[in-house]
Design a protein around this motif. Structure first.
Motif, PDB file in Angstrom:
ATOM      1  N   ASN A   3      95.987 -28.931  26.590  1.00  0.00           N
ATOM      2  CA  ASN A   3      94.571 -28.795  26.914  1.00  0.00           C
ATOM      3  C   ASN A   3      93.897 -30.154  26.804  1.00  0.00           C
ATOM      4  O   ASN A   3      94.516 -31.138  26.397  1.00  0.00           O
ATOM      5  CB  ASN A   3      93.885 -27.762  26.014  1.00  0.00           C
ATOM      6  CG  ASN A   3      93.957 -28.145  24.544  1.00  0.00           C
ATOM      7  OD1 ASN A   3      93.509 -29.225  24.140  1.00  0.00           O
ATOM      8  ND2 ASN A   3      94.533 -27.262  23.722  1.00  0.00           N
ATOM      9  N   LEU A   4      92.634 -30.212  27.169  1.00  0.00           N
ATOM     10  CA  LEU A   4      91.917 -31.480  27.250  1.00  0.00           C
ATOM     11  C   LEU A   4      91.201 -31.859  25.961  1.00  0.00           C
ATOM     12  O   LEU A   4      90.570 -32.916  25.898  1.00  0.00           O
ATOM     13  CB  LEU A   4      90.905 -31.424  28.400  1.00  0.00           C
ATOM     14  CG  LEU A   4      91.505 -31.215  29.798  1.00  0.00           C
ATOM     15  CD1 LEU A   4      90.433 -30.862  30.810  1.00  0.00           C
ATOM     16  CD2 LEU A   4      92.282 -32.447  30.240  1.00  0.00           C
TER      17      LEU A   4
ATOM     18  N   VAL B 176      97.771 -30.233  39.071  1.00  0.00           N
ATOM     19  CA  VAL B 176      97.805 -28.884  39.620  1.00  0.00           C
ATOM     20  C   VAL B 176      97.581 -27.852  38.524  1.00  0.00           C
ATOM     21  O   VAL B 176      97.006 -26.782  38.765  1.00  0.00           O
ATOM     22  CB  VAL B 176      99.129 -28.617  40.377  1.00  0.00           C
ATOM     23  CG1 VAL B 176     100.324 -28.575  39.441  1.00  0.00           C
ATOM     24  CG2 VAL B 176      99.053 -27.314  41.167  1.00  0.00           C
ATOM     25  N   GLU B 177      97.975 -28.196  37.298  1.00  0.00           N
ATOM     26  CA  GLU B 177      97.758 -27.282  36.170  1.00  0.00           C
ATOM     27  C   GLU B 177      96.327 -27.352  35.642  1.00  0.00           C
ATOM     28  O   GLU B 177      95.949 -26.599  34.757  1.00  0.00           O
ATOM     29  CB  GLU B 177      98.740 -27.605  35.048  1.00  0.00           C
ATOM     30  CG  GLU B 177     100.186 -27.347  35.439  1.00  0.00           C
ATOM     31  CD  GLU B 177     101.163 -27.559  34.305  1.00  0.00           C
ATOM     32  OE1 GLU B 177     102.247 -26.968  34.360  1.00  0.00           O
ATOM     33  OE2 GLU B 177     100.836 -28.294  33.348  1.00  0.00           O
ATOM     34  N   ASN B 178      95.539 -28.262  36.225  1.00  0.00           N
ATOM     35  CA  ASN B 178      94.131 -28.387  35.848  1.00  0.00           C
ATOM     36  C   ASN B 178      93.201 -28.085  37.021  1.00  0.00           C
ATOM     37  O   ASN B 178      91.992 -28.292  36.942  1.00  0.00           O
ATOM     38  CB  ASN B 178      93.857 -29.805  35.319  1.00  0.00           C
ATOM     39  CG  ASN B 178      92.543 -29.924  34.586  1.00  0.00           C
ATOM     40  OD1 ASN B 178      92.224 -29.090  33.733  1.00  0.00           O
ATOM     41  ND2 ASN B 178      91.761 -30.946  34.901  1.00  0.00           N
ATOM     42  N   GLY B 179      93.784 -27.596  38.128  1.00  0.00           N
ATOM     43  CA  GLY B 179      92.977 -27.257  39.294  1.00  0.00           C
ATOM     44  C   GLY B 179      92.680 -28.405  40.223  1.00  0.00           C
ATOM     45  O   GLY B 179      91.830 -28.301  41.114  1.00  0.00           O
ATOM     46  N   CYS B 180      93.406 -29.521  40.074  1.00  0.00           N
ATOM     47  CA  CYS B 180      93.194 -30.691  40.932  1.00  0.00           C
ATOM     48  C   CYS B 180      93.811 -30.474  42.309  1.00  0.00           C
ATOM     49  O   CYS B 180      94.929 -29.967  42.427  1.00  0.00           O
ATOM     50  CB  CYS B 180      93.810 -31.923  40.266  1.00  0.00           C
ATOM     51  SG  CYS B 180      94.100 -33.343  41.362  1.00  0.00           S
TER      52      CYS B 180
ATOM     53  N   VAL C 293      90.629 -36.364  37.760  1.00  0.00           N
ATOM     54  CA  VAL C 293      90.379 -37.433  36.787  1.00  0.00           C
ATOM     55  C   VAL C 293      90.800 -37.002  35.393  1.00  0.00           C
ATOM     56  O   VAL C 293      91.382 -37.787  34.630  1.00  0.00           O
ATOM     57  CB  VAL C 293      88.897 -37.843  36.805  1.00  0.00           C
ATOM     58  CG1 VAL C 293      88.601 -38.850  35.686  1.00  0.00           C
ATOM     59  CG2 VAL C 293      88.528 -38.443  38.153  1.00  0.00           C
ATOM     60  N   GLN C 294      90.532 -35.767  35.045  1.00  0.00           N
ATOM     61  CA  GLN C 294      90.931 -35.250  33.728  1.00  0.00           C
ATOM     62  C   GLN C 294      92.441 -35.287  33.553  1.00  0.00           C
ATOM     63  O   GLN C 294      92.940 -35.562  32.450  1.00  0.00           O
ATOM     64  CB  GLN C 294      90.408 -33.829  33.548  1.00  0.00           C
ATOM     65  CG  GLN C 294      88.905 -33.753  33.331  1.00  0.00           C
ATOM     66  CD  GLN C 294      88.363 -32.339  33.448  1.00  0.00           C
ATOM     67  OE1 GLN C 294      89.081 -31.405  33.828  1.00  0.00           O
ATOM     68  NE2 GLN C 294      87.083 -32.165  33.135  1.00  0.00           N
ATOM     69  N   ALA C 295      93.187 -35.013  34.633  1.00  0.00           N
ATOM     70  CA  ALA C 295      94.649 -35.067  34.554  1.00  0.00           C
ATOM     71  C   ALA C 295      95.123 -36.493  34.305  1.00  0.00           C
ATOM     72  O   ALA C 295      96.031 -36.741  33.502  1.00  0.00           O
ATOM     73  CB  ALA C 295      95.268 -34.515  35.838  1.00  0.00           C
TER      74      ALA C 295
ATOM     75  N   GLY D 297      99.121 -25.750  31.660  1.00  0.00           N
ATOM     76  CA  GLY D 297      97.863 -26.443  31.443  1.00  0.00           C
ATOM     77  C   GLY D 297      96.676 -25.508  31.414  1.00  0.00           C
ATOM     78  O   GLY D 297      96.842 -24.276  31.365  1.00  0.00           O
ATOM     79  N   PRO D 298      95.463 -26.033  31.491  1.00  0.00           N
ATOM     80  CA  PRO D 298      94.254 -25.218  31.436  1.00  0.00           C
ATOM     81  C   PRO D 298      94.192 -24.132  32.503  1.00  0.00           C
ATOM     82  O   PRO D 298      93.614 -23.065  32.281  1.00  0.00           O
ATOM     83  CB  PRO D 298      93.135 -26.246  31.633  1.00  0.00           C
ATOM     84  CG  PRO D 298      93.697 -27.521  31.077  1.00  0.00           C
ATOM     85  CD  PRO D 298      95.151 -27.488  31.466  1.00  0.00           C
ATOM     86  N   LYS D 299      94.784 -24.407  33.677  1.00  0.00           N
ATOM     87  CA  LYS D 299      94.772 -23.429  34.763  1.00  0.00           C
ATOM     88  C   LYS D 299      96.115 -22.705  34.905  1.00  0.00           C
ATOM     89  O   LYS D 299      96.345 -22.007  35.884  1.00  0.00           O
ATOM     90  CB  LYS D 299      94.431 -24.115  36.081  1.00  0.00           C
ATOM     91  CG  LYS D 299      93.063 -24.788  36.107  1.00  0.00           C
ATOM     92  CD  LYS D 299      91.934 -23.787  35.991  1.00  0.00           C
ATOM     93  CE  LYS D 299      90.578 -24.489  36.127  1.00  0.00           C
ATOM     94  NZ  LYS D 299      89.443 -23.549  36.005  1.00  0.00           N
ATOM     95  N   GLY D 300      97.004 -22.883  33.925  1.00  0.00           N
ATOM     96  CA  GLY D 300      98.301 -22.218  33.981  1.00  0.00           C
ATOM     97  C   GLY D 300      99.428 -23.164  34.349  1.00  0.00           C
ATOM     98  O   GLY D 300      99.310 -24.380  34.229  1.00  0.00           O
ATOM     99  N   SER D 301     100.534 -22.599  34.806  1.00  0.00           N
ATOM    100  CA  SER D 301     101.693 -23.401  35.164  1.00  0.00           C
ATOM    101  C   SER D 301     101.540 -23.946  36.574  1.00  0.00           C
ATOM    102  O   SER D 301     100.789 -23.416  37.391  1.00  0.00           O
ATOM    103  CB  SER D 301     102.980 -22.569  35.068  1.00  0.00           C
ATOM    104  OG  SER D 301     102.930 -21.483  35.978  1.00  0.00           O
ATOM    105  N   GLY D 302     102.267 -25.013  36.863  1.00  0.00           N
ATOM    106  CA  GLY D 302     102.205 -25.602  38.193  1.00  0.00           C
ATOM    107  C   GLY D 302     103.154 -26.769  38.320  1.00  0.00           C
ATOM    108  O   GLY D 302     103.627 -27.312  37.323  1.00  0.00           O
ATOM    109  N   THR D 303     103.445 -27.168  39.545  1.00  0.00           N
ATOM    110  CA  THR D 303     104.356 -28.276  39.811  1.00  0.00           C
ATOM    111  C   THR D 303     104.133 -28.813  41.213  1.00  0.00           C
ATOM    112  O   THR D 303     103.610 -28.109  42.092  1.00  0.00           O
ATOM    113  CB  THR D 303     105.826 -27.844  39.674  1.00  0.00           C
ATOM    114  OG1 THR D 303     106.693 -28.934  40.023  1.00  0.00           O
ATOM    115  CG2 THR D 303     106.156 -26.684  40.594  1.00  0.00           C
TER     116      THR D 303
END
Length: 451
Positions: A177-178, A231-235, A253-255, A322-328
């Motif tokens: 998380n951030l 992608v796990e933060n919605g970017c 930017v947060q990522a 991450g904050p928005k779940g899993s991703g790759t």
């Protein structure tokens, strides 16, 4: 700069030469002798050559009038050679294409729109992964049949996990998380140790003399690091395919900031002074040398880990969520047909074969690449299980949220500014927000100018 032969990475793009200005008029590399049509098939991955040769052997038996020569060219020289070949009108008839170069190749008319061939052959496109197929379609055009895919997963040094009292299952269930970094940062603190045996969350930890980092990431790549956090933060890097760049959004930017914090706030990631230098070790060697305990990498590098680390000393786990779940990051290649080939009919026959279930099964069952035809993917898992490695985390990643490789005609401008700015971010010489603003501004200007 990227330091090893690889299939898919943004970081080597500066070593590649732009294909703008090439012409598809006339020519082609193939010839014929005694009724035999000679085709050239250019690829860049050494570890995949044997499997594709096996596929070609089957193709040639079924097409005795066609001979195919595989031209293996390393990624570092691949695109420069492609440019030289096009300028000399001596292009390979069929060659591996990458999404980074697709828009430019299509714009210059170098690759063939195979939509009519697909229609006349009554080819069933529904057999392919819809996400993969969509990347190579643009309106009514199709620029290649999907041949494979890849995702990113966590690669770990088993001994380092054991020393930290951590299991692979625990590693694969972490989250970030951030605010405080979550269980992911907590785990990396256990895996990071200074020369006196102290961890970052212990009094007396010496951040200036770290013996082993928790993680080392390819920098300033993107595909194997902050894009996955993104992608796990919605970017989203773009508002749409071939559209405007949105790298300066808060989610992106947060990522970037999170990864910079891993290096300089929490001191659990190897900094840019280690990973960005021209002579830095490749990720498999970094794990083998215990410079870091884990990394993020693509499945195209599995053979390198297998040859770099002793059997049983490494493994694969899922990325932290991450904050928005899993991703790759999710990426794939096709085989492109040179629009100036002297033998378009035979080149299409080769393309159709390479994209067939029969050919993809040969390659996938050898553990070479994941198939673009989902029904065949279990063969890749089985092949690596026989080698003692569970690679299912890569597959699991493909089934969740993914971010595709950017599709844009401003790829050269984007790549250049990313490498310049993100290198400074990873060296702690530039703030992520400033880098993101510059990347977005420069890249969108290139889109507007048609660069």
């Amino acid at each position: 700069m990227f330091r090893r032969a690889t299939r898919k990475t943004l970081a080597l793009a500066t070593a590649a030469v732009t294909v703008v200005g090439l012409t598809s008029a006339c020519g082609g590399s193939s010839g014929s002798s005694g009724g035999t049509v000679n085709l050239t098939y250019m690829i860049w991955q050494t570890s995949e050559e044997a499997a594709y040769q096996q596929s070609i052997d089957v193709f040639e038996k079924a097409h005795p009038n066609i001979h195919v020569t595989i031209d293996l060219v390393s990624w570092a020289q691949y695109w420069a050679k492609l440019q030289t070949s096009a300028a000399g009108r001596n292009m390979p008839d069929v060659f591996w294409d990458h999404l980074e170069y697709l828009p430019e190749l299509a714009k210059e008319g170098i690759i063939t729109n195979i939509a009519d061939d697909v229609k006349s052959s009554k080819l069933d496109l529904t057999q392919y992964s819809p996400k993969l197929l969509a990347e190579w379609e643009n309106g009514s055009t199709i620029y290649g049949l999907p041949k494979d895919w890849d995702t990113i997963a966590t690669i770990y040094n088993a001994k380092d996990l054991t020393t930290a009292g951590m299991t692979p299952a625990q590693l694969g269930s972490l989250s970030w998380n951030l605010t405080d970094g979550g269980s992911f940062v907590a785990a990396l603190q256990k895996l990071t140790v200074d020369q006196n045996g102290k961890h970052p969350n212990q009094a007396g930890f010496d951040a200036g003399h770290i013996k082993q980092y928790g993680i080392a990431l390819e920098a300033p790549n993107g595909q194997q690091d902050w894009w996955d956090f993104g992608v796990e933060n919605g970017c989203e890097l773009q508002d749409r395919a071939y559209g405007a760049w949105t790298v300066s959004s808060a989610a992106c930017v947060q990522a970037m900031q999170f990864e910079q914090d891993l290096m300089y706030k929490w001191h659990v990631e190897a900094p840019g002074t280690i990973t960005n230098t021209p002579n830095a070790a490749a990720l498999p060697q970094i794990l083998a040398q215990n410079t870091a305990a884990i990394t993020f990498d693509g499945d195209w590098d599995l053979d390198t880990y297998q040859s770099s680390l002793p059997a049983g000393s490494w493994g694969v786990a899922a990325l932290p969520t991450g904050p928005k779940g899993s991703g790759t990051v999710f990426n794939g290649l096709t085989d492109a047909i040179y629009s100036g080939t002297k033998h378009p009919a035979e080149a299409w026959q080769l393309e159709e074969w390479l994209g067939s279930a029969a050919s993809e099964k040969i390659v996938t069952d050898s553990g070479t690449v994941w198939a673009a035809i989902p029904s065949l993917d279990s063969g890749f898992i089985t092949a690596w299980k026989a080698k003692g490695i569970d690679v299912s985390a890569f597959y699991q990643g493909s089934q969740g949220a993914t971010i595709g490789y950017p599709l844009t005609t401003s790829g050269t401008a984007f790549t250049n500014v990313v490498l310049k700015d993100m290198n400074q971010v990873w060296l702690n010489q530039m703030a992520p927000q400033a880098a993101a603003n510059d990347i977005t501004s420069v890249s969108n200007a290139a889109v507007a100018n048609g660069d």
